[in-house]
Design an enzyme around this catalytic site. Structure first.
Site, PDB file in Angstrom:
ATOM      1  N   ASP A  92     -40.939  29.485 -22.321  1.00  0.00           N
ATOM      2  CA  ASP A  92     -42.336  29.185 -22.019  1.00  0.00           C
ATOM      3  C   ASP A  92     -42.681  29.451 -20.553  1.00  0.00           C
ATOM      4  OD1 ASP A  92     -42.560  28.421 -24.582  1.00  0.00           O
ATOM      5  OD2 ASP A  92     -43.245  26.372 -24.183  1.00  0.00           O
ATOM      6  N   ASP A  93     -43.965  29.644 -20.330  1.00  0.00           N
ATOM      7  CA  ASP A  93     -44.607  29.604 -19.002  1.00  0.00           C
ATOM      8  C   ASP A  93     -44.420  30.849 -18.139  1.00  0.00           C
ATOM      9  OD1 ASP A  93     -45.214  27.125 -19.854  1.00  0.00           O
ATOM     10  OD2 ASP A  93     -43.999  26.030 -18.395  1.00  0.00           O
ATOM     11  N   HIS A 105     -49.538  31.848 -24.440  1.00  0.00           N
ATOM     12  CA  HIS A 105     -49.367  30.457 -24.020  1.00  0.00           C
ATOM     13  C   HIS A 105     -50.577  30.045 -23.177  1.00  0.00           C
ATOM     14  CE1 HIS A 105     -46.936  26.923 -23.724  1.00  0.00           C
ATOM     15  NE2 HIS A 105     -46.691  27.021 -22.430  1.00  0.00           N
ATOM     16  N   HIS A 107     -52.561  27.841 -18.691  1.00  0.00           N
ATOM     17  CA  HIS A 107     -51.721  26.709 -19.056  1.00  0.00           C
ATOM     18  C   HIS A 107     -52.502  25.397 -19.084  1.00  0.00           C
ATOM     19  CE1 HIS A 107     -48.078  24.185 -19.305  1.00  0.00           C
ATOM     20  NE2 HIS A 107     -47.544  25.278 -19.798  1.00  0.00           N
ATOM     21  N   HIS A 150     -37.323  27.419 -20.571  1.00  0.00           N
ATOM     22  CA  HIS A 150     -38.392  27.865 -19.669  1.00  0.00           C
ATOM     23  C   HIS A 150     -37.847  28.941 -18.732  1.00  0.00           C
ATOM     24  CE1 HIS A 150     -39.826  23.911 -20.956  1.00  0.00           C
ATOM     25  NE2 HIS A 150     -41.035  24.378 -20.723  1.00  0.00           N
TER      26      HIS A 150
END
Lengths: 111, 737
Positions: B86-87, B137, B141, B238
């Site tokens: 993620d991210d 995503h 965020h 991540h």
């Protein structure tokens, strides 16, 4: 006391006169400092300014487009692999099977 | 002599300036949006009810899609791992994660934050080329359940655009920020998933969390990421949002460990397809892969990237345009920030330097036994150039008549049409001579006066300036030092009881008590004010007198004297009272003339930079200082304001406001010190905050305007008309300008 400076009867002429004798100064045109009588610099700068201005407008337009819109991303272009039956051939643009990225929906009897 | 106003601001210039401002604002807004806080994965909105979420979804597998409009969850098949990251993409960590995946020959699924995609498109390309899958995503965020439907659509559409621009694809995978396992879906987020499902998205949850964002230690990460008893897992890692050292260390060990246990690795699409196969096998009872193989189109592409869609041409170009816009912002903002640092350091350094030198100057010159040399007591010539000064001239000459120093007054009338010379003659002053000339400009008038002067020291003043009785005497004392060629006096704003007057008063007091003292000690004072200055006649004649090359003949002659090796000093106690422009229009024109003239003078004397001797000294010490402090820093001062505004909006409102107030305080302290040195009343300083907001903007608009005029080489109207008596009393101003 230096007396090499002639006492001019017409003071208005003197500035200009002095300038002509200063051969070393390239700015010594026939006007005061910075003045460009031909207007070439002004024209050039105006054009540059116009180009810059248009660029800025274009930039703002791109941002406006991607912030307001993303309109081109209508749902039909985003249908998943196993979406509704009308998803077949839905996704826009690329021909099926072309260089890997595009996978047509494998709906139907296969599973 | 009525001059029409419009020539001051030509139309195209304003339009271009506004467009540039629009561009700058766009860049800053985009940058602010891109840099919206992307912190570590924090689970928020906990404890909300999930009464409206179907149990089948809450208890189901982590891959949620809505084929045919009904919710369906799928699990990752047994002994299969879907690695999700993620991210990202992150410039520091994503590349390393990709290397690990590549080394171990396993694919990953990356849920990308659009703003990061647009800033690091190369990583996304690398990711997709390497056989990994990508998902959305959101762009910044955000927690979607708190946002409006249009914001959700926009966030996703922008991310898709960025993906299209970066790698030429769009994707059907989605993971909501702050989401985790299925049973964390609540009544707030469920509508979002339903809506996205209807659009065709697969929402990807996790069932196994490595918790690497908490940096629990490498062993712990591996332990947490390992599913129980051979089950499949959608594991969360991540590749961005903080120090990912532990993740990087854990990943290869984790992959090897799971491989050793017989696990295979795939992407979300790979897992979905395996799950579908398992379902169809269960239905048909024939455990072969015929169904898959029978579809030639599907086998033509990588099944592990089945979620990718080739972006259509419009999306592709829109995406590329967005990335280009982001790239511009990415380059512009650090550039501007660097410039701002330079300007900030220069401004603060200037304040520091001024305070130190002003203090030193004040102490040195006010020491009891300080003398310039033998007292100057011989008579001097005072030259008063006048052009249509009928309101002020009597005052001016009257103040000179009470001078304590022996003087001769030479009034050079520059072709006045309002009877100024007659008024002067009617005063009957014994030491006054009136010299008439055709209207030829202030420089010519001064030169004329210098030629007529009988004494070797000439004092120059404006026709609207009033001297104190002691002024001339104090002004000429520095000539006791034979090295001194010229002396600047201390000009005071007389009409300081209006807002504009008070602003100029502050400016004058600071300019004379800080700037001039500093320049005096550094021996590079750039300007002797036209309102009050004294010169050695032979020095002026030696450099050719006042020149008409520039609009700021006072700066021009001062620089010329420096270059000829003369010292130019500041006599603080020689005060002259002058009428400051009383309207914004007059002020604008006066400052325009000053700043443009200063630039002309600097340019005219640019050769001094490479000269030897005193000329070279001024060129290498004075010129850079003047250019830096009087042109560059004020020119870029707007940057400070713009960035303050930006920081207030996007970074930290309170901190930015405090920073701005701190700068104001520094200026206030400097101003207060200047006021103290001149024993002025502090109450005018109350106008300072307002001055910072309004007056400063005017000043740098003037400066920008002069710079552009200098660059275009346009001829100013008043350049031909020469001196129109810019500094005048308010009454004369209305009719003469």
């Amino acid at each position: 006391m230096p007396s090499d400076i002639p006492v001019d009867t017409d003071p208005a002429v003197r500035g200009r006169h002095r300038k002509h004798t200063r051969a070393s100064a390239p700015s010594a045109q026939d006007g005061p400092v910075f003045v460009d009588s031909s207007g070439r610099r002004a024209r050039l700068l105006r054009r540059a300014g116009a180009v810059l201005g248009v660029t800025c407008v274009g930039y703002a337009a791109v941002l406006a487009l991607s912030f307001m819109g993303g309109i081109s991303l209508s749902p039909s272009t985003l249908l998943p692999i196993d979406g509704m039956s009308d998803a077949r051939g839905g996704p826009g643009g690329g021909p099926p099977g072309d260089s890997g990225a595009y996978a047509p929906p494998s709906t139907g009897t296969g599973r | 002599m009525s001059r029409s106003r419009p020539s001051a601001i030509p139309g195209p210039r304003v339009v271009i300036a506004l467009l540039l401002l629009l561009g700058l604002v766009s860049v800053m807004l985009l940058d602010g949006y891109l840099r919206a806080e992307i912190g570590n994965d924090q689970r928020i909105r906990s404890g909300a009810s999930s009464s409206k979420v179907p149990d089948s979804v809450l208890d189901g597998g982590p891959l949620l899609s809505f084929p045919g409009g009904t919710a369906r969850t799928q699990s990752v098949p047994d002994r299969t791992i879907v690695l999700t990251f993620d991210d990202g993409p992150d410039p520091e960590w994503t590349g390393k994660v990709l290397d690990v995946l590549d080394d171990n020959d396993v694919p990953g699924t990356f849920f990308l934050v659009g703003s990061m995609v647009s800033r690091y498109p190369g990583l996304v390309r690398e990711m997709v080329d390497g056989g990994n899958e990508v998902g959305v995503h959101t762009f910044t965020h955000i927690d979607l359940s708190y946002r409006s439907a249009s914001r959700v659509t926009r966030e996703i559409a922008q991310t898709q655009l960025a993906l299209a621009g970066a790698a030429g694809i769009t994707t059907t995978l989605f993971r909501a920020p702050y989401s985790s396992t299925n049973d964390a879906i609540d009544n707030y987020s469920w509508p979002v998933y339903k809506k996205l499902g209807a659009l065709g998205y697969t929402s990807v949850f996790i069932d196994t969390d490595s918790e690497d964002w908490q940096q629990p230690g490498v062993d712990e990460i591996i332990d947490l990421a390992t599913p129980k008893s051979g089950k499949g897992a959608s594991v969360l890692f991540h590749d961005s949002g903080g120090d990912r050292e532990q993740t990087l260390e854990a990943l290869p060990r984790y992959i090897k460990k799971m491989k050793a246990q017989g696990y295979t690795f795939t992407t979300v699409s790979g897992a979905q397809q395996q799950d579908e196969q398992a379902q169809s096998q269960a239905g048909q009872g024939t455990p072969d892969r015929a169904g898959q193989a029978a579809d030639p189109a599907a086998s033509a592409s990588d099944p592990e990237q089945a979620a990718h869609r080739r972006a259509d041409a419009t999306t592709l170009w829109e995406g590329r345009a967005l990335l280009a816009a982001v790239a511009v912002a990415e380059w512009t903002m650090p550039g501007l920030a660097a410039l701002l640092t330079v300007v900030g350091v220069a401004v603060l350094g200037r304040f520091g330097l001024m305070l130190v030198l002003a203090r030193s100057h004040y102490r040195r010159r006010n020491r009891r036994r300080f003398v310039w040399g033998p007292a100057v007591i011989g008579p001097v010539s005072v030259i008063v150039p006048a052009y249509n000064e009928k309101e002020c001239i009597a005052h001016t000459l009257g103040s000179l008549a009470s001078s304590t120093h022996p003087i001769e007054i030479i009034l050079v009338d520059d072709g006045s049409t309002d009877g100024t010379p007659e008024i002067a003659e009617s005063l009957g002053l014994p030491n006054l001579r009136v010299v008439r000339q055709e209207n030829a400009g202030k420089s010519a008038a001064l030169n004329n006066g210098v030629r007529q002067a009988r004494y070797d020291i000439v004092v120059m003043m404006d026709g609207d300036t009033v001297f104190e009785p002691e002024t001339v005497h104090r002004l000429v004392q520095p000539f006791g030092d034979p090295a001194v060629g010229a002396v600047a006096g201390n000009a005071k704003v007389g009409n300081r009881n209006t807002v504009i007057g008070a602003w100029q008063h502050i400016e004058y007091v600071m300019g004379f008590n800080l700037d001039r003292r500093m320049y005096d000690l550094l021996r590079c004072m750039p300007t002797i004010p036209g309102a009050i200055g004294a010169f050695r006649r032979r020095a002026v004649l030696a450099v050719g007198g006042m020149s008409e090359d520039t609009l700021a003949e006072d700066t021009d002659i001062t620089i010329a004297l420096h270059r000829a090796g003369w010292r130019v000093v500041y006599a603080e106690h020689a005060r002259a009272w002058t009428e400051a422009p009383a309207s914004l229009g007059q002020l604008w024109r006066q400052r325009y003339r000053w700043s443009y003239g200063t630039m002309q003078a600097l340019w005219k004397h640019r050769r001094s930079v490479t000269d030897r001797g005193p000329s070279g000294r001024f060129g290498r010490v004075g010129m850079p200082l003047v250019v830096l402090f009087q042109i560059v820093t004020p020119l870029f001062a707007p940057l400070i304001d713009v960035f303050t505004l930006y920081a207030m909006l996007f970074v930290d409102f309170r901190a930015s406001l405090l920073a701005w107030l701190a700068i104001l305080l520094v200026q206030l302290l400097c101003a207060a010190y200047a006021f103290r040195l001149d024993r002025e009343k502090y109450r005018y300083l109350l106008m300072m905050p307002l001055q910072q907001l309004a007056y400063r903007q005017l000043m740098y608009l003037v400066l920008i305007h002069s710079c552009v005029t200098a660059a275009t080489g346009g001829r100013l109207r008043w350049q031909k008309l020469k001196r129109t008596g810019v500094v005048g009393s308010p009454t004369s101003g209305t009719e003469s300008r």
